[in-house]
Motif scaffolding. Structure first.
Motif, mmCIF file in Angstrom:
data_model
loop_
_atom_site.group_PDB
_atom_site.id
_atom_site.type_symbol
_atom_site.label_atom_id
_atom_site.label_comp_id
_atom_site.label_asym_id
_atom_site.label_seq_id
_atom_site.Cartn_x
_atom_site.Cartn_y
_atom_site.Cartn_z
ATOM 1 N N VAL A 1 0.696 -1.260 0.050
ATOM 2 C CA VAL A 1 -0.077 -0.062 -0.128
ATOM 3 C C VAL A 1 1.015 1.269 -0.033
ATOM 4 O O VAL A 1 1.756 1.239 0.672
ATOM 5 N N HIS A 2 0.571 2.300 -0.653
ATOM 6 C CA HIS A 2 1.479 3.448 -0.706
ATOM 7 C C HIS A 2 0.635 4.506 -1.240
ATOM 8 O O HIS A 2 -0.618 4.523 -1.752
ATOM 9 N N ARG A 3 1.188 5.912 -1.130
ATOM 10 C CA ARG A 3 0.540 6.896 -1.449
ATOM 11 C C ARG A 3 1.552 8.322 -1.843
ATOM 12 O O ARG A 3 2.378 7.995 -1.079
ATOM 13 N N PHE A 4 1.472 8.798 -3.067
ATOM 14 C CA PHE A 4 2.156 9.883 -3.256
ATOM 15 C C PHE A 4 1.886 11.035 -2.562
ATOM 16 O O PHE A 4 0.711 11.311 -1.989
ATOM 17 N N SER A 5 2.826 11.934 -2.199
ATOM 18 C CA SER A 5 2.576 13.050 -1.563
ATOM 19 C C SER A 5 2.024 14.325 -2.658
ATOM 20 O O SER A 5 2.327 14.460 -3.689
ATOM 21 N N ARG A 6 0.641 14.887 -2.125
ATOM 22 C CA ARG A 6 0.204 16.096 -3.027
ATOM 23 C C ARG A 6 0.961 17.230 -3.077
ATOM 24 O O ARG A 6 1.230 18.004 -3.899
ATOM 25 N N ALA A 7 1.875 17.539 -1.871
ATOM 26 C CA ALA A 7 2.332 18.705 -1.757
ATOM 27 C C ALA A 7 3.909 18.610 -2.342
ATOM 28 O O ALA A 7 4.460 19.687 -2.493
ATOM 29 N N ASP A 8 4.505 17.430 -2.467
ATOM 30 C CA ASP A 8 5.957 17.430 -2.976
ATOM 31 C C ASP A 8 5.913 17.201 -4.494
ATOM 32 O O ASP A 8 5.076 16.630 -5.109
ATOM 33 N N GLU A 9 6.928 17.856 -5.126
ATOM 34 C CA GLU A 9 7.386 17.499 -6.434
ATOM 35 C C GLU A 9 8.385 16.462 -6.656
ATOM 36 O O GLU A 9 9.323 16.529 -6.186
ATOM 37 N N TYR A 10 7.850 15.329 -7.312
ATOM 38 C CA TYR A 10 8.650 14.222 -7.777
ATOM 39 C C TYR A 10 9.609 14.572 -8.900
ATOM 40 O O TYR A 10 8.960 14.506 -9.923
#
Length: 299
Positions: free
Chosen positions: A93-102
């Motif tokens: 299970v995982h989730r990307f950060s909405r606030a950070d730029e990848y």
């Protein structure tokens, strides 16, 4: 983060967390891997924002060029910065950060793309290994070179027939994953050594904090260099050894001030400060209160 034109599939898991399949790109000839730049506006599925908790049924490795990036994997938050890697395995299970730029490079690989012997050699399903990897400069240089070569082979789909193109990709991918697996295994072993070092230090502090406030004395007694002890304690707690010792001393002082009638000078002596003035100075430095003020506030 890997596909602007992902596969249309619902992939709902029974517990409400959606599971998404490998994002097939028609132009890639159906091969079981993809590699390319990280960026915004990408997703595994048009109806699945990456900042929502979800699962994927394939491997993802992200090598970051910038940071920090905060990424949740199996409900633990990881902070990655430039030169770090995150390895997410199928079913996690995982989730990307909405606030950070990848920013960096992302590799996605479908289970079954590599032969069993390679899977075993590279530890693809070692879920006990850490997802966040921080290579030193030589290891990072090797990983970057291997990943750059893999990406170049992936993008060159016209030079070779599809069967040879796929075979070359498998070999290039294996070279990268062998490096990655070595890093993961080494990091896990270093983590176990660090945990063991910290555990010994923690137990020694618990036993001797009332008489020993010296980091060097603990290091000597345990048979470690001061630098090794600093590294182990910081990795386990985020603190310095001195900060860890002081916190334990303050806790004991607070307990004695709150739950006993001992004079303040006796409290100081009980935690290693024969001079009451030095104890009061130490306590005020770490709590913003005098020992007497702390005791009065509780009563």
């Amino acid at each position: 983060m890997a596909d602007r034109h992902p596969q249309h599939g619902d992939g709902r898991a029974g517990d409400g967390i959606r599971t998404f399949p490998f994002p097939v790109e028609p132009g890639a000839g159906g091969i079981g891997m993809r590699v390319g730049p990280l960026g915004t506006g990408r997703t595994w599925h048009p109806d699945a924002p990456l900042d929502r908790v979800h699962r994927i049924d394939f491997h993802v490795v992200m090598l970051f060029d910038d940071g920090p990036v905060h990424h949740m994997i199996d409900f633990a938050e990881y902070e990655a910065t430039a030169g770090d890697l995150l390895w997410i395995r199928p079913g996690q299970v995982h989730r990307f950060s909405r606030a950070d730029e990848y920013r960096g490079t992302v590799l996605a690989m479908q289970p079954g793309f590599l032969p069993r012997a390679t899977v075993e050699a590279t530890g693809l399903y070692r879920y006990d290994l850490p997802p966040l990897l921080r290579p030193d400069a030589p290891h990072l240089a090797g990983l970057r070179a291997a990943l750059t070569h893999l990406q170049r082979e992936y993008e060159d789909s016209a030079t070779l027939p599809l069967s040879l193109h796929t075979a070359v990709l498998r070999h290039a991918l294996t070279a990268f994953l062998l490096r990655l697996a070595h890093l993961a295994a080494s990091s896990a072993e270093a983590g176990r050594r660090t945990e063991s070092t910290f555990t010994l230090f923690r137990d020694a502090v618990e036993r001797d904090f009332a008489t020993n406030h010296s980091v060097s004395a603990y290091a000597d007694a345990l048979g470690y260099s001061r630098r090794t002890l600093v590294r182990a304690v910081r990795a386990a707690t985020g603190e310095t050894p001195k900060g860890f010792i002081d916190k334990r001393v303050v806790l004991e002082a607070k307990r004695l001030l709150a739950h006993t009638e001992l004079p303040i000078g006796r409290v100081g002596a009980a935690v290693g400060f024969p001079d009451p003035a030095n104890f009061s100075k130490f306590f005020h430095l770490h709590t913003g209160q005098t020992p007497a003020g702390f005791r009065a506030e509780l009563r």
